[in-house]
Design a protein around this motif. Structure first.
Motif, mmCIF file in Angstrom:
data_model
loop_
_atom_site.group_PDB
_atom_site.id
_atom_site.type_symbol
_atom_site.label_atom_id
_atom_site.label_comp_id
_atom_site.label_asym_id
_atom_site.label_seq_id
_atom_site.Cartn_x
_atom_site.Cartn_y
_atom_site.Cartn_z
ATOM 1 N N ALA A 677 -3.816 -3.701 -10.484
ATOM 2 C CA ALA A 677 -3.147 -3.429 -11.761
ATOM 3 C C ALA A 677 -2.894 -1.942 -11.967
ATOM 4 O O ALA A 677 -1.865 -1.551 -12.536
ATOM 5 N N LYS A 678 -3.808 -1.079 -11.516
ATOM 6 C CA LYS A 678 -3.681 0.355 -11.782
ATOM 7 C C LYS A 678 -2.649 1.046 -10.887
ATOM 8 O O LYS A 678 -2.354 2.216 -11.080
ATOM 9 N N PHE A 679 -2.090 0.306 -9.908
ATOM 10 C CA PHE A 679 -1.164 0.937 -8.963
ATOM 11 C C PHE A 679 0.055 1.520 -9.681
ATOM 12 O O PHE A 679 0.440 2.665 -9.410
ATOM 13 N N MET A 680 0.689 0.769 -10.573
ATOM 14 C CA MET A 680 1.933 1.223 -11.195
ATOM 15 C C MET A 680 1.722 2.483 -12.029
ATOM 16 O O MET A 680 2.595 3.359 -12.081
ATOM 17 N N ALA A 681 0.549 2.602 -12.664
ATOM 18 C CA ALA A 681 0.260 3.816 -13.432
ATOM 19 C C ALA A 681 0.103 5.014 -12.492
ATOM 20 O O ALA A 681 0.527 6.136 -12.801
ATOM 21 N N MET A 682 -0.496 4.773 -11.335
ATOM 22 C CA MET A 682 -0.673 5.850 -10.356
ATOM 23 C C MET A 682 0.661 6.315 -9.786
ATOM 24 O O MET A 682 0.930 7.513 -9.686
ATOM 25 N N VAL A 683 1.496 5.364 -9.404
ATOM 26 C CA VAL A 683 2.757 5.731 -8.764
ATOM 27 C C VAL A 683 3.695 6.429 -9.741
ATOM 28 O O VAL A 683 4.545 7.236 -9.339
ATOM 29 N N ALA A 684 3.534 6.155 -11.050
ATOM 30 C CA ALA A 684 4.369 6.810 -12.061
ATOM 31 C C ALA A 684 4.091 8.310 -12.120
ATOM 32 O O ALA A 684 4.955 9.094 -12.549
ATOM 33 N N GLU A 685 2.893 8.740 -11.680
ATOM 34 C CA GLU A 685 2.529 10.162 -11.692
ATOM 35 C C GLU A 685 3.053 10.906 -10.466
ATOM 36 O O GLU A 685 2.958 12.135 -10.405
ATOM 37 N N CYS A 686 3.588 10.170 -9.487
ATOM 38 C CA CYS A 686 4.042 10.784 -8.234
ATOM 39 C C CYS A 686 5.554 10.945 -8.235
ATOM 40 O O CYS A 686 6.279 10.111 -8.784
ATOM 41 N N PRO A 687 6.075 12.012 -7.615
ATOM 42 C CA PRO A 687 7.530 12.155 -7.490
ATOM 43 C C PRO A 687 8.086 11.062 -6.585
ATOM 44 O O PRO A 687 7.390 10.549 -5.693
ATOM 45 N N GLU A 688 9.344 10.708 -6.814
ATOM 46 C CA GLU A 688 9.967 9.653 -6.015
ATOM 47 C C GLU A 688 10.312 10.178 -4.628
ATOM 48 O O GLU A 688 11.085 11.115 -4.464
ATOM 49 N N THR A 689 9.727 9.570 -3.626
ATOM 50 C CA THR A 689 9.987 9.910 -2.226
ATOM 51 C C THR A 689 10.111 8.600 -1.455
ATOM 52 O O THR A 689 9.735 7.537 -1.967
ATOM 53 N N PRO A 690 10.612 8.642 -0.220
ATOM 54 C CA PRO A 690 10.661 7.405 0.575
ATOM 55 C C PRO A 690 9.284 6.761 0.715
ATOM 56 O O PRO A 690 9.162 5.536 0.687
ATOM 57 N N ASN A 691 8.250 7.577 0.818
ATOM 58 C CA ASN A 691 6.902 7.032 0.976
ATOM 59 C C ASN A 691 6.404 6.324 -0.275
ATOM 60 O O ASN A 691 5.825 5.235 -0.200
ATOM 61 N N THR A 692 6.615 6.948 -1.451
ATOM 62 C CA THR A 692 6.145 6.298 -2.687
ATOM 63 C C THR A 692 6.950 5.037 -2.974
ATOM 64 O O THR A 692 6.402 4.040 -3.460
ATOM 65 N N LEU A 693 8.258 5.060 -2.676
ATOM 66 C CA LEU A 693 9.073 3.858 -2.871
ATOM 67 C C LEU A 693 8.609 2.736 -1.937
ATOM 68 O O LEU A 693 8.544 1.565 -2.340
ATOM 69 N N LEU A 694 8.286 3.097 -0.689
ATOM 70 C CA LEU A 694 7.825 2.083 0.259
ATOM 71 C C LEU A 694 6.474 1.509 -0.177
ATOM 72 O O LEU A 694 6.241 0.302 -0.070
ATOM 73 N N LYS A 695 5.586 2.363 -0.677
ATOM 74 C CA LYS A 695 4.296 1.866 -1.172
ATOM 75 C C LYS A 695 4.504 0.905 -2.340
ATOM 76 O O LYS A 695 3.797 -0.107 -2.466
ATOM 77 N N THR A 696 5.482 1.207 -3.199
ATOM 78 C CA THR A 696 5.773 0.321 -4.338
ATOM 79 C C THR A 696 6.299 -1.029 -3.849
ATOM 80 O O THR A 696 5.913 -2.097 -4.353
ATOM 81 N N SER A 697 7.161 -0.978 -2.831
ATOM 82 C CA SER A 697 7.682 -2.226 -2.258
ATOM 83 C C SER A 697 6.542 -3.049 -1.650
ATOM 84 O O SER A 697 6.475 -4.275 -1.826
ATOM 85 N N ILE A 698 5.627 -2.369 -0.954
ATOM 86 C CA ILE A 698 4.469 -3.065 -0.369
ATOM 87 C C ILE A 698 3.564 -3.619 -1.463
ATOM 88 O O ILE A 698 2.964 -4.689 -1.316
ATOM 89 N N HIS A 699 3.482 -2.905 -2.591
ATOM 90 C CA HIS A 699 2.683 -3.379 -3.732
ATOM 91 C C HIS A 699 3.208 -4.726 -4.225
ATOM 92 O O HIS A 699 2.440 -5.682 -4.431
ATOM 93 N N TYR A 700 4.538 -4.814 -4.422
ATOM 94 C CA TYR A 700 5.130 -6.090 -4.877
ATOM 95 C C TYR A 700 4.911 -7.187 -3.834
ATOM 96 O O TYR A 700 4.648 -8.347 -4.166
#
Length: 804
Positions: A677-700
């Motif tokens: 559950a806490k993943f989305m709050a964490m990723v919101a604090e990070c700048p958008e990069t290919p790595n953070t977007l890929l981690k978000t895709s893996i999260h879903y």
């Protein structure tokens, strides 16, 4: 923090080290044959193979027709005493040489060569040429070659002794030092062995016996240390120390005693530096404290008081810095500089009377993150003001070491343009010149190498490669066979191999490394995986094979380097080798290939936490404490995740996040909490990069797998679609990556896409990442995905495809 080395590599316990410490103190008067297993109580010492194939020095027939340098045929020698002006010029030249003012010494020697040669005796003339060569050998590559030529020419004027060593005082020793400066290490070693009456094929005990020449023994030990032959270097230094101690105990005349004490001090400093490089920090510390008349249990005030000898104090400060004891190191350096720790910034950054003390203080402040102090000190040493223009800041000062240190600091701070401009100014170039001019070596190889490495960092690979090849004397369009022929200079060959590997020129890299190790590309696996004896070449080869997917070869070579076999017990395989770089490379290979039990054991040994994982002492809180080395902590995190130890991974990652705050730990932290559950709050604090977007895709994707296995198929499919949309966006907006192609293939397979489509994506990923097929397929997340895939295929009434 401990300069990148965790406790297991920086704090050995004293008990197992006692036998060597007795030898170091001089109390043991027997000949020394050190036991490798006693160098580090937690490690089997790394023992490089003795390199027996030193290149022979060409024997020349010595005749009277060879004319000495700068003299005409039929020259007649002068007599003493010399005119006062001549003697004063000779004294001034050698005084400048002793003070290491090499350019001043060179100019002074040229004056004597042009005006006074006809007055000199043969012996004084020979001393002059050797001194002149010494003034050249620490300057540019061209001058080092010039010094070698003069010495070779002088060597031909006298017949050698029966051992084929020159009879001219200090000539062969100076010639060996010139060869080392030029990177001709086999020639230098062979020459030193001749001076010591040794043969390269002699056994270790014979090689390490002392000769009657202290300077030659020390030079040989330092060369062995530089080329990674630590056991040979240690044995020779200990034997020299024991012999000096014996001679001091016998009642010699006062002059001899003073000279012997100076020699003993030189050996002790050399031993301390060697043990520091071998990660035997306890041995080095005890020796330096003994030299300073201090003990480990003394108060901090006593420990940080200068002993009065600058070399000993500097060696102790540098050792403490390496061991992570930065407060002790800083206080000692400030005491050496006559400054108080609570002094103003202006006072702290005032240069002292000793440049090396100031530069060591700069390095310490860099390690502590006090970059503003380090930069201000360097600017003061350079005679610059902090608010000066970029043009003024990038003008070189009179000391090249200060300029190079300033350039490296700016590179660390990300001031790449200032770094480049300073290095170009040091090379008498500017950024707007033609590429041909920019890539012409300036003649000072340390500046040229620094520029090569900086251009590599700035992704200016073509400039870096062209400059480096020009330094070696090879055209860019030469044949691969010629390009991959070693030039004979250790630093040049090493830098070229690493640059080619970074550029993806793996075939050239491999051929160069094989040539350096004396092997052929068509050799069988057993020969290829046998260490060549040069630690750097073997390690570089293992790392290249790791990158190119030949992980089995890489593992076998590394194990051979440290005397282990793949079928050894887990405890034996996971014992520290005594060399951090070998251990960390072996760990990376085991992590990729899914040998998680070995990986975890080795990492816990490297971080000094193995006893917290024992059944008798299962201390989870201390087990999850960061060790101070980010790479080890990150690897342990990934290993625990792969083994399903999620709770330990979460505790460690949060503690590492508070300690490091680096981009790598932020991304790893996201990875640990994927699907929570806490993943989305964490990723919101990070700048958008290919790595953070890929981690978000893996999260879903992870959420969807859990939902499907829990029976909520509708929500699962919705999240699979979200995951696919994100990875599609990544591949459209950013350069393609193996991870993105692979993840898209997982999404399409899960959603019922055609096998031809998702296998094509996996193939694209394999092309971009040659190690993918060798990677572990048993990680915990794959089990969850497999369960979800079975459920999705059951709902569609199809057979389960084999996950890739």
């Amino acid at each position: 923090m401990n300069y990148g080395l965790p406790p297991a590599y920086s704090n050995a316990t004293g008990t197992a080290s006692q036998p060597l410490q007795q030898g170091a103190s001089g109390s043991n008067t027997n000949a020394v044959e050190p036991s490798e297993s006693k160098l580090n109580p937690q490690a089997t010492a790394f023992v490089p193979h003795v390199q027996t194939a030193a290149l022979p020095i060409t024997d020349r027939q010595i005749t009277v027709i060879h004319t000495p340098p700068f003299l005409q045929p039929g020259h007649k020698w002068g007599r003493k005493p010399y005119p006062p002006d001549t003697q004063a010029r000779i004294d001034d030249a050698f005084k400048a040489l002793k003070q290491e003012r090499f350019k001043t010494a060179e100019a002074a020697f040229w004056v004597i060569i042009n005006t006074d040669l006809h007055l000199l005796t043969r012996f004084e003339y020979q001393n002059l040429i050797v001194g002149f060569a010494r003034s050249l050998k620490d300057q540019t590559h061209a001058k080092q070659e010039e010094a070698r030529r003069y010495l070779e020419q002088l060597r031909l004027t006298e017949k050698p002794d029966p051992l084929k060593a020159s009879t001219i005082h200090n000539l062969d020793l100076t010639l060996s030092l010139c060869e080392q400066s030029l990177g001709r290490y086999p020639d230098a070693e062979a020459r030193l062995l001749r001076l010591r009456d040794k043969n390269p094929d002699d056994d270790r005990k014979t090689l390490c016996q002392t000769s009657c020449n202290f300077d030659v023994d020390i030079a040989n030990a330092r060369l062995w240390q530089f080329t990674g032959k630590y056991v040979l270097a240690q044995a020779l230094l200990l034997n020299v120390k024991i012999e000096l101690t014996k001679r001091l105990k016998s009642n010699q005349i006062t002059y001899d005693v003073e000279s012997l004490h100076k020699h003993l001090h030189t050996v002790n400093i050399a031993l301390a530096r060697l043990w520091q490089e071998m990660d035997c920090h306890d041995l080095a510390l005890d020796l330096l404290l003994s030299m300073s008349n201090k003990n480990r249990d003394d108060s901090e005030e006593t420990l940080c008081t200068s002993c009065g000898d600058i070399d000993t104090d500097l060696a102790l400060a540098r050792l403490w810095l390496l061991m992570g004891k930065t407060e002790l190191a800083e206080r000692l350096l400030l005491n050496m500089s006559g400054k108080r720790p609570d002094a103003s910034e202006e006072e702290l950054c005032k240069p002292s009377r000793h440049l090396e003390t100031d530069l060591t203080l700069v390095r310490l402040w860099e390690e502590k993150g006090n970059y503003h102090l380090a930069e201000r000190m360097l600017l003061n040493l350079s005679g610059k003001r902090p608010n000066a223009s970029d043009e003024e800041l990038c003008k070189p000062c009179k000391n090249r070491n200060v300029d190079l240190t300033r350039a490296l600091l700016w590179k660390t701070l990300g001031k790449y343009e200032l770094t480049e401009r300073l290095l170009l100014n040091m090379s008498n170039k500017n950024p707007y010149q033609h590429e041909e001019v920019l890539c012409t070596p300036c003649g000072h190889y340390e500046t040229d190498i620094a520029l090569v490495r900086h251009w590599e960092l700035m992704d200016k690979y073509e400039l870096a490669e062209r400059l480096l090849l020009n330094m070696i004397g090879k055209p860019l369009d030469a044949s691969p066979e010629f390009l991959c022929r070693p030039c004979g200079h250790h630093v040049f060959d090493q830098t070229l191999a690493l640059l080619w590997q970074t550029m993806g020129k793996y075939e050239l890299t491999e051929i160069l490394l094989l040539n350096l190790s004396g092997k052929r590309f068509i050799s069988d696996e057993e020969i290829l995986c046998t260490p060549c004896g040069n630690y750097w070449i073997d390690l570089a080869m293992a790392r290249l094979w790791q990158v190119t997917g030949r992980l089995h070869w890489a593992e076998r070579l590394l194990l051979n380097m440290i005397g282990k076999c793949p079928d050894d017990s887990e405890d034996q395989l996971c014992k520290l080798s005594g060399n951090y770089h070998i251990d960390i490379t072996l760990m990376r290979i085991w992590l990729v290939t899914g040998k998680h039990t070995l990986t975890e054991k080795l990492l816990l040994n490297m971080s000094g936490k193995h006893h917290f994982n024992d059944q008798d002492c299962n201390d989870e809180d201390r087990l999850c404490e960061p060790c101070g080395n980010q790479e080890i902590d990150m690897a342990l995190l990934r290993t625990w995740q792969a083994r399903g130890k999620q709770k330990q991974a979460e505790i460690l990652v949060e503690r590492c996040y508070a300690l490091y705050r680096s981009d790598e730990i932020k991304l790893t932290r996201l990875n640990v909490f994927v699907g929570q559950a806490k993943f989305m709050a964490m990723v919101a604090e990070c700048p958008e990069t290919p790595n953070t977007l890929l981690k978000t895709s893996i999260h879903y994707f992870t959420l969807a797998c859990k939902q499907v296995t829990d029976g909520d198929t509708e929500s699962g499919i919705a999240n699979f679609n979200k995951s696919l949309e994100l990875v599609d966006a990544i591949l459209k907006q950013y350069p393609p990556s193996a991870a993105a192609y692979s993840h898209k293939a997982h999404c399409i397979r899960m959603l019922g896409g055609s096998e031809k489509k998702w296998r094509k994506l996996f193939n694209k990923a394999d092309t971009l990442d040659t190690v993918r097929l060798e990677r572990d397929k048993t990680a915990a997340w794959r089990i969850n995905e497999s369960d979800a895939l079975k459920e999705m295929l059951r709902l569609r009434g199809k057979k389960v495809g084999e996950p890739k």
